[in-house]
Design a protein around this motif. Structure first.
Motif, PDB file in Angstrom:
ATOM      1  N   ALA A 370     -16.925  12.825  12.536  1.00  0.00           N
ATOM      2  CA  ALA A 370     -18.178  13.430  12.980  1.00  0.00           C
ATOM      3  C   ALA A 370     -18.665  12.712  14.222  1.00  0.00           C
ATOM      4  N   MET A 371     -19.234  13.463  15.157  1.00  0.00           N
ATOM      5  CA  MET A 371     -19.770  12.869  16.374  1.00  0.00           C
ATOM      6  C   MET A 371     -21.036  13.607  16.780  1.00  0.00           C
ATOM      7  N   THR A 372     -22.035  12.854  17.196  1.00  0.00           N
ATOM      8  CA  THR A 372     -23.266  13.418  17.729  1.00  0.00           C
ATOM      9  C   THR A 372     -23.572  12.735  19.052  1.00  0.00           C
ATOM     10  N   LYS A 373     -23.852  13.539  20.071  1.00  0.00           N
ATOM     11  CA  LYS A 373     -24.149  13.021  21.399  1.00  0.00           C
ATOM     12  C   LYS A 373     -25.390  13.731  21.928  1.00  0.00           C
ATOM     13  N   ILE A 374     -26.437  12.989  22.241  1.00  0.00           N
ATOM     14  CA  ILE A 374     -27.705  13.543  22.686  1.00  0.00           C
ATOM     15  C   ILE A 374     -28.057  12.952  24.041  1.00  0.00           C
ATOM     16  N   ASP A 375     -28.330  13.817  25.012  1.00  0.00           N
ATOM     17  CA  ASP A 375     -28.781  13.405  26.341  1.00  0.00           C
ATOM     18  C   ASP A 375     -30.238  13.818  26.503  1.00  0.00           C
ATOM     19  N   MET A 376     -31.077  12.862  26.876  1.00  0.00           N
ATOM     20  CA  MET A 376     -32.508  13.117  27.023  1.00  0.00           C
ATOM     21  C   MET A 376     -32.987  12.671  28.401  1.00  0.00           C
ATOM     22  N   ASP A 377     -33.751  13.532  29.068  1.00  0.00           N
ATOM     23  CA  ASP A 377     -34.427  13.181  30.314  1.00  0.00           C
ATOM     24  C   ASP A 377     -35.837  12.744  29.964  1.00  0.00           C
ATOM     25  N   LEU A 378     -36.044  11.427  29.874  1.00  0.00           N
ATOM     26  CA  LEU A 378     -37.359  10.917  29.499  1.00  0.00           C
ATOM     27  C   LEU A 378     -38.377  11.156  30.600  1.00  0.00           C
ATOM     28  N   SER A 379     -37.927  11.062  31.850  1.00  0.00           N
ATOM     29  CA  SER A 379     -38.755  11.348  33.018  1.00  0.00           C
ATOM     30  C   SER A 379     -37.821  11.622  34.175  1.00  0.00           C
ATOM     31  N   LYS A 380     -38.373  11.746  35.370  1.00  0.00           N
ATOM     32  CA  LYS A 380     -37.534  11.991  36.522  1.00  0.00           C
ATOM     33  C   LYS A 380     -36.632  10.804  36.831  1.00  0.00           C
ATOM     34  N   ARG A 381     -37.041   9.624  36.408  1.00  0.00           N
ATOM     35  CA  ARG A 381     -36.272   8.417  36.742  1.00  0.00           C
ATOM     36  C   ARG A 381     -35.548   7.810  35.537  1.00  0.00           C
TER      37      ARG A 381
END
Length: 746
Positions: A370-381
């Motif tokens: 099993a694999m989970t990959k999450i990409d999050m843009d917390l802000s512009k930087r």
């Protein structure tokens, strides 16, 4: 890296006194996401700018209308027309083929045009093989300079990989596996002697065993010192970088992939199997007898040789001997049919990919992975990536001493598998103490096994901060835990147990028996807990000097700390009854002196090792236009394996390299607009030189005393010298030179 050309007609006149105008715009993807770091260049003045974190740029123009080029990795050509004061919005579409212009090293993503080292990149679609679930086997024949081989014909045996041959004499020769920038470790800490043994069958699996090939996007194989120097001592044998899939924006998309495989067992009629039948085997034996060949004393008592011996000793008459030979000539036992069968296997993979504008996720399950990959843009930087990978693997296979495939290939077909009553046919096989005991491989398979359970989980956090368009920082922390439990069993009816018992099945054990009752149970438990922390700064900018933005500087430097702690225990117990509630025989008579001598020396083994490493690394690259690139890499590694002298044993690892674009330098890429391109597409010269090191196990600069337990003979605690001192201990160093010419045509 693809080139997007913005076509505008240069109609206005320009003169020396003409004021500079500014073209402002934004570069975005088809999804509206800003393209960061795209290079915008005025074709007339060679002025250049780079898009910021919002995809915006500002470039000076000396004419009212102008033509500019925009370059960005992974995007195909786009068209845009307008004046310098028009609203400039450039939409660039994805190009899967353009991704080949990117090289992933684990520490950086580089433009292949500026690559100075030896790296081979492959998309997973190029590597996938139907019916093969082992990634290391998929690389065979697909990567230049990579050799893949197995010391066993068993399906579960781990494939051994060598990149550009052997780089160490006595150290570990396996390449380094890196997944999404994190180095993976093997589930069980095996010594270099075991790993380098060509006859060793590793059924446990290697570091990549828990990765589902369906989750992989691409593979980059780093070969020379210029490519691997940033990984330090662990990369002397090459590096295989695995990049897993990421999520996408939009509504959730559920994907299912099913694979059904039918594998055919070997048949004697197969073109690649050329083995003697019973009659041919008997004729060969008769030929050896005619040549007065002397058989070894320990040869199994079976087949023509056994019948001939019985004729000489008077157990067979001439008529009985001839009758037995005729019977054996017609035997033709199909050992492949007896020991093997056609197999049907199936693999299933379910993945969910989706996300909002600021959060993207990718999740998949297949069997026990099993694999989970999450990409999050917390802000512009600020951007955060969370990656969790886990797997559970259960296996059962034959003991190492029982190899059905090897037996089928090497056993005479004149030997039966079963008696007339359907019971297993046993022939006499030499054992210890110069005696012979009954042996049947079918009986061994029924009375032995190896069971293995491996479970692991790895969690990685990757935080990216980009204060300016040219500078960004990465903070990475990864933790992993692996457990491996291996159980081996030999039943009391097996040949192995009879050999220790010194008597055949059903016979009373003699006093020199090492196993008076029951069978044997062996257990091995290993736990590996490790972590990696890394802080890295990256700076990439094109500079204006001597008439244009033709000079690129790419700098990366960082600090890395890692630790791996292996703990485990291993023991063997005799007198084991698996079918009687997994019990152990008790009250064994002291008259079995050999058994009790074994008991006194059979001490469980406990393992507790820790390896710490602290490193600093840096890379500097300079490119002039697309003509040439110069690169220098350096790293310092310090390890606790040198004990009190570790501080003075820092190993400098470095490399220098460069490439020259001969197409540009020699002007071979020029052609007239509207006409076909030249047949020669790429002509690049590369060269590198570097020095790396290898860390040898079981070496120390000081005498290591292992504290022992109570010794009843001396009635006191005892200790032994585990490792003798080597005051001249140094790192094993490897010097690597590489020169190559890359050519692509048509």
């Amino acid at each position: 890296m693809a080139l997007a050309v913005l076509s505008m007609t240069a109609s206005a006149q320009q003169g020396p006194s003409q004021s500079l105008r500014w073209l402002q715009g934004v570069v975005v993807t088809q999804d509206g996401e800003p393209v960061i770091g795209a290079v915008v260049r005025d074709r007339a003045s060679k002025a250049q700018a780079v898009t910021d974190v919002d995809g915006k740029f500002r470039i000076g123009a000396a004419t009212e209308r102008l033509t500019i080029n925009v370059s960005s990795i992974g995007l195909k050509e786009a068209k845009w027309s307008g004046r310098y004061d028009d609203k400039c919005r450039i939409v660039m579409s994805d190009d899967a083929q353009a991704l080949q212009g990117v090289v992933v090293t684990g520490y950086q993503q580089l433009d292949r045009r500026h690559l100075t080292s030896s790296v081979t990149s492959k998309d997973m679609e190029e590597l996938e093989i139907g019916g093969v679930a082992d990634l290391s086997k998929m690389l065979e024949g697909k990567i230049p300079d990579l050799i893949s081989f197995s010391g066993s014909g068993e399906i579960n045996a781990t494939t051994r990989i060598r990149i550009r041959g052997t780089s160490t004499l006595i150290g570990n020769r396996e390449p380094l596996w890196v997944v999404d920038g994190i180095i993976l470790t093997d589930p069980v800490d095996l010594s270099s002697d075991v790993l380098n043994d060509p006859d060793y069958i590793n059924r446990i699996g290697n570091a990549i065993a828990g990765i589902n090939p369906k989750d992989i996007q691409r593979i980059d194989v780093l070969k020379d010192a210029a490519a691997t120097a940033l990984y330090g001592t662990r990369a002397a044998n090459g590096v295989i970088v695995v990049t897993t899939k990421s999520g996408r924006e939009g509504k959730p998309v559920v994907s299912y992939s099913g694979q059904y495989t039918l594998r055919k067992r070997p048949y004697y009629t197969d073109s690649k199997i050329n083995l003697m039948d019973s009659k041919e085997r008997i004729l060969f034996s008769q030929y050896l007898v005619d040549q007065h060949f002397k058989y070894p004393s320990g040869m199994p008592k079976v087949g023509y040789e056994d019948a001939l011996t019985k004729l000489y000793t008077g157990d067979y008459t001439q008529a009985q001997f001839e009758q037995e030979v005729e019977r054996m000539q017609q035997m033709n036992t199909d050992w492949f049919d007896v020991l093997c069968h056609n197999s049907f296997s199936h693999d299933h993979s379910v993945s969910i990919s989706g996300g909002s504008e600021h959060v993207r996720y990718y999740t998949t399950n297949r069997r026990y992975t099993a694999m989970t990959k999450i990409d999050m843009d917390l802000s512009k930087r600020f951007k955060l990536q969370v990656n969790v990978n886990g797997y559970l693997n259960d296996r059962q296979y034959a003991q190492t001493q029982v190899n059905p495939i090897d037996y089928a290939y090497n056993t005479s077909r004149a030997i039966p598998a079963y008696n007339d009553d359907g019971s297993y046919y046993k022939y006499l096989k030499a054992a210890e103490q110069n005696n012979f005991l009954g042996y049947s491989i079918l009986n061994e398979l029924d009375n032995s096994y190896m069971k293995q359970q491996t479970e692991a989980v790895t969690a990685t956090l990757n935080l990216r901060y980009q204060p300016t368009e040219n500078l960004f920082f990465n903070g990475v922390f990864s933790a992993n835990m692996q457990n491996a439990n291996i159980e081996g069993w030999w039943g009391e009816d097996s040949y192995y147990a009879s050999n220790l018992r010194r008597s055949d099945v059903g016979e009373a054990p003699p006093s020199d028996s090492y196993l008076p009752y029951g069978g044997e149970l062996s257990m091995q438990k290993t736990k590996n807990v490790g972590w990696t922390a890394r802080l890295q700064a990256n700076y990439n900018k094109w500079f204006y000097w001597l008439g244009g933005y033709n000079h690129n500087i790419n700098i990366a430097f960082g600090l890395e700390a890692s630790s791996a702690n292996y703990t485990g225990d291993q023991y063997t117990q005799r007198g084991y009854y698996r079918d009687r509630g997994r019990t152990i025989a008790s009250n064994i008579s002291e008259s079995f002196s050999s058994y009790w001598n074994w008991v006194r020396s059979n001490v469980p083994s406990i393992t507790d090792t820790k390896s710490n490493m602290l490193s600093a690394y840096a890379t500097l690259s300079y490119s002039y236009k697309s003509l040439f690139t110069l690169n220098a890499n350096g790293r310092f590694d310090g390890s606790n394996k040198f004990g009190s002298r570790s501080n003075e044993k820092l190993l400098p690892i470095w490399s220098v390299s460069g490439n020259a674009n001969l197409m540009e330098i020699l002007g071979l890429n020029t052609y007239t607009e509207g006409k076909s391109k030249p047949w020669l597409n790429t002509l690049t010269l590369k060269a590198s030189y570097g020095e790396q090191g290898n860390m040898l196990d079981n070496q120390t600069s000081e005498l290591i005393i292992r504290k022992g337990n109570m010794n009843a003979y001396y009635n006191e605690m005892t200790s032994t010298a585990a490792y003798f001192a080597n005051p001249d201990l140094r790192w094993e160093k490897t010097h690597s030179s590489n020169i190559g010419l890359e050519v692509s045509v048509l």
